[in-house]
Design a protein around this motif. Structure first.
Motif, PDB file in Angstrom:
ATOM      1  N   THR A  59       0.764  -1.266  -0.075  1.00 48.94           N
ATOM      2  CA  THR A  59       0.021  -0.040  -0.013  1.00 48.94           C
ATOM      3  C   THR A  59       0.890   1.271  -0.180  1.00 48.94           C
ATOM      4  OG1 THR A  59      -1.728  -1.295   1.144  1.00 48.94           O
ATOM      5  CG2 THR A  59      -1.771   1.327   1.159  1.00 48.94           C
ATOM      6  N   ILE A  60       1.879   1.271   0.776  1.00 45.28           N
ATOM      7  CA  ILE A  60       3.125   2.219   0.869  1.00 45.28           C
ATOM      8  C   ILE A  60       3.418   2.691  -0.757  1.00 45.28           C
ATOM      9  CG2 ILE A  60       5.115   3.154   1.616  1.00 45.28           C
ATOM     10  CD1 ILE A  60       4.437   1.507   4.375  1.00 45.28           C
ATOM     11  N   VAL A  61       3.569   1.700  -1.181  1.00 44.31           N
ATOM     12  CA  VAL A  61       4.451   1.675  -2.656  1.00 44.31           C
ATOM     13  C   VAL A  61       3.415   2.122  -3.530  1.00 44.31           C
ATOM     14  CG1 VAL A  61       5.315   0.436  -4.631  1.00 44.31           C
ATOM     15  CG2 VAL A  61       6.208   0.028  -2.142  1.00 44.31           C
ATOM     16  N   ARG A  62       2.105   1.973  -3.567  1.00 47.06           N
ATOM     17  CA  ARG A  62       1.027   2.156  -4.411  1.00 47.06           C
ATOM     18  C   ARG A  62       0.791   3.702  -4.047  1.00 47.06           C
ATOM     19  NH1 ARG A  62      -1.155  -3.053  -3.367  1.00 47.06           N
ATOM     20  NH2 ARG A  62      -2.662  -2.080  -1.780  1.00 47.06           N
ATOM     21  N   THR A  63       0.957   4.081  -2.806  1.00 45.68           N
ATOM     22  CA  THR A  63       0.618   5.488  -2.441  1.00 45.68           C
ATOM     23  C   THR A  63       1.750   6.406  -3.109  1.00 45.68           C
ATOM     24  OG1 THR A  63      -0.563   4.974  -0.481  1.00 45.68           O
ATOM     25  CG2 THR A  63       0.237   7.126  -0.460  1.00 45.68           C
ATOM     26  N   ALA A  64       2.904   5.878  -2.980  1.00 43.91           N
ATOM     27  CA  ALA A  64       3.912   6.545  -3.441  1.00 43.91           C
ATOM     28  C   ALA A  64       3.846   6.833  -5.030  1.00 43.91           C
ATOM     29  CB  ALA A  64       5.349   5.928  -3.161  1.00 43.91           C
ATOM     30  N   ARG A  65       3.474   5.977  -5.755  1.00 47.82           N
ATOM     31  CA  ARG A  65       3.307   6.218  -7.044  1.00 47.82           C
ATOM     32  C   ARG A  65       2.219   6.876  -7.359  1.00 47.82           C
ATOM     33  NH1 ARG A  65       3.973  -0.485  -8.164  1.00 47.82           N
ATOM     34  NH2 ARG A  65       6.640  -0.523  -8.270  1.00 47.82           N
ATOM     35  N   ALA A  66       1.209   6.829  -6.566  1.00 50.11           N
ATOM     36  CA  ALA A  66      -0.108   7.869  -6.822  1.00 50.11           C
ATOM     37  C   ALA A  66       0.427   9.248  -6.550  1.00 50.11           C
ATOM     38  CB  ALA A  66      -1.113   7.440  -5.956  1.00 50.11           C
ATOM     39  N   LEU A  67       1.361   9.505  -5.765  1.00 51.36           N
ATOM     40  CA  LEU A  67       2.075  11.053  -5.715  1.00 51.36           C
ATOM     41  C   LEU A  67       2.959  11.128  -6.743  1.00 51.36           C
ATOM     42  CD1 LEU A  67       2.313  10.815  -1.742  1.00 51.36           C
ATOM     43  CD2 LEU A  67       0.462  11.725  -3.082  1.00 51.36           C
ATOM     44  N   GLY A  68       3.182  10.173  -7.784  1.00 53.84           N
ATOM     45  CA  GLY A  68       4.151  10.541  -8.789  1.00 53.84           C
ATOM     46  C   GLY A  68       5.177  10.182  -8.864  1.00 53.84           C
ATOM     47  N   PHE A  69       5.608   9.314  -7.739  1.00 52.50           N
ATOM     48  CA  PHE A  69       7.271   8.664  -7.572  1.00 52.50           C
ATOM     49  C   PHE A  69       7.132   7.333  -8.015  1.00 52.50           C
ATOM     50  CE2 PHE A  69       6.486  12.064  -4.554  1.00 52.50           C
ATOM     51  CZ  PHE A  69       7.687  12.818  -4.658  1.00 52.50           C
ATOM     52  N   ALA A  70       8.301   6.560  -8.493  1.00 51.34           N
ATOM     53  CA  ALA A  70       8.627   5.462  -8.828  1.00 51.34           C
ATOM     54  C   ALA A  70       8.283   4.150  -7.806  1.00 51.34           C
ATOM     55  CB  ALA A  70       9.889   5.334  -9.426  1.00 51.34           C
ATOM     56  N   GLY A  71       8.605   4.803  -6.558  1.00 54.42           N
ATOM     57  CA  GLY A  71       8.559   3.917  -5.576  1.00 54.42           C
ATOM     58  C   GLY A  71       8.804   4.761  -4.183  1.00 54.42           C
ATOM     59  N   TYR A  72       8.701   3.841  -3.094  1.00 50.23           N
ATOM     60  CA  TYR A  72       8.864   4.397  -1.612  1.00 50.23           C
ATOM     61  C   TYR A  72      10.426   5.358  -1.612  1.00 50.23           C
ATOM     62  CZ  TYR A  72       9.009   5.282   3.319  1.00 50.23           C
ATOM     63  OH  TYR A  72       9.181   5.863   4.457  1.00 50.23           O
TER      64      TYR A  72
END
Length: 297
Positions: A59-72
């Motif tokens: 979920t943390i990785v998906r959130t980071a991607r939703a914010l425009g990043f490749a990952g955490y």
């Protein structure tokens, strides 16, 4: 939505606030922790942050991607840069409380509105703004849709356009907005103003204008909203709403900043005609005031 920029350290906090309403409940919990304590998140490994947030690493990785990043990891680096660039209190603005003295009210409201302006400026892409300006310069007409506090912004935009001789009209009534939108087509520009991007009275005419072939522009806090999806060009405003800071405060101020930038851009590109229009309108008002004073003597 056809254009979107990834977040940078300068606008990361504003980006998190903007997409917060469109996230899942679990992702919202992560985003709120980022806003509340960015330094903690920047220091934490994904395993540590998973324990603190009560969410899975996926979920943390998906959130980071939703914010425009490749990952955490990329999110952590951006947060670390943001923390290094800004004072901690700048990243975590204090909310107003019911018992705050007026001295605190003044300070917190001023700070909230200053931050909204700074965050909006950080997100405002000059190339995208220029495209919107050029579309409005060439437009047969510009119709602006907004209700409530955003309706005030819509009226402000139409008034500014009228002052420099540009064809602009604001609509807050849904029936009139739909009537306007039904007649829009190629060469027209429709502007929707909505903090949440989910206001039905704004979305409906924007859908109709889009269907007719008009160029559509969204001014919204939420770049992932229904309004943003309808727009050819999205200009993201900033300023979060709370119980004591509703949309009529910081969000409205940030929307007005965008309107002012559009207005100045149009005036620059149509300098001679804009100056002539300003002189003519100022003269009309001066003559009216002088006549009024004479009658009242």
């Amino acid at each position: 939505m056809n254009d979107h920029d990834g977040p940078t350290p300068g606008n990361l906090v504003a980006t998190v606030r903007a997409v917060l309403p469109s996230l899942t409940p679990a992702a919202q919990a992560i985003a709120r922790l980022i806003l509340e304590d960015p330094a903690m998140v920047a220091r934490s490994t994904i395993t540590e942050f998973s324990a603190v947030s009560g969410t899975s690493e996926a979920t943390i990785v998906r959130t980071a991607r939703a914010l425009g990043f490749a990952g955490y990891s990329q999110l952590r680096f951006a947060l670390a840069a943001a923390v290094a660039r800004e004072e901690p209190e700048r990243l975590v603005p204090g909310d107003l409380g019911p018992d705050d003295p007026l001295t605190d009210v003044i300070a917190k409201v001023t700070r909230a509105e200053s931050e909204a302006l700074a965050d909006t400026a950080a997100q405002l892409n000059p190339d995208r703004l220029g495209t919107v300006v050029e579309a409005m310069v060439a437009a047969r007409r510009v119709d602006v849709y907004g209700v409530g506090a955003s309706g005030v912004v819509a009226v402000d935009m139409a008034q500014k356009l009228m002052r420099i001789g540009r064809p602009g009209h604001a609509f807050a009534d849904a029936h009139l907005a739909l009537t306007s939108a039904a007649l829009m087509g190629q060469g027209d520009v429709a502007v929707g103003v909505s903090c949440t991007g989910e206001t039905p009275d704004v979305i409906a005419p924007m859908q109709l204008a889009h269907k007719g072939g008009a160029t559509t522009v969204a001014i919204t806090n939420n770049p992932r909203s229904s309004l943003a999806e309808l727009a050819d060009h999205v200009l993201v405003s900033a300023g979060r709403e709370t119980a004591f800071r509703p949309g009529a405060l910081a969000s409205r101020i940030s929307q007005l900043l965008i309107v002012d930038c559009i207005f100045v851009g149009i005036a620059q590109r149509t300098f001679e005609t804009s100056q002539a229009a300003v002189r003519a309108t100022r003269s009309a008002l001066d003559d009216y005031m002088a006549d009024t004073r004479r009658r009242n003597k």
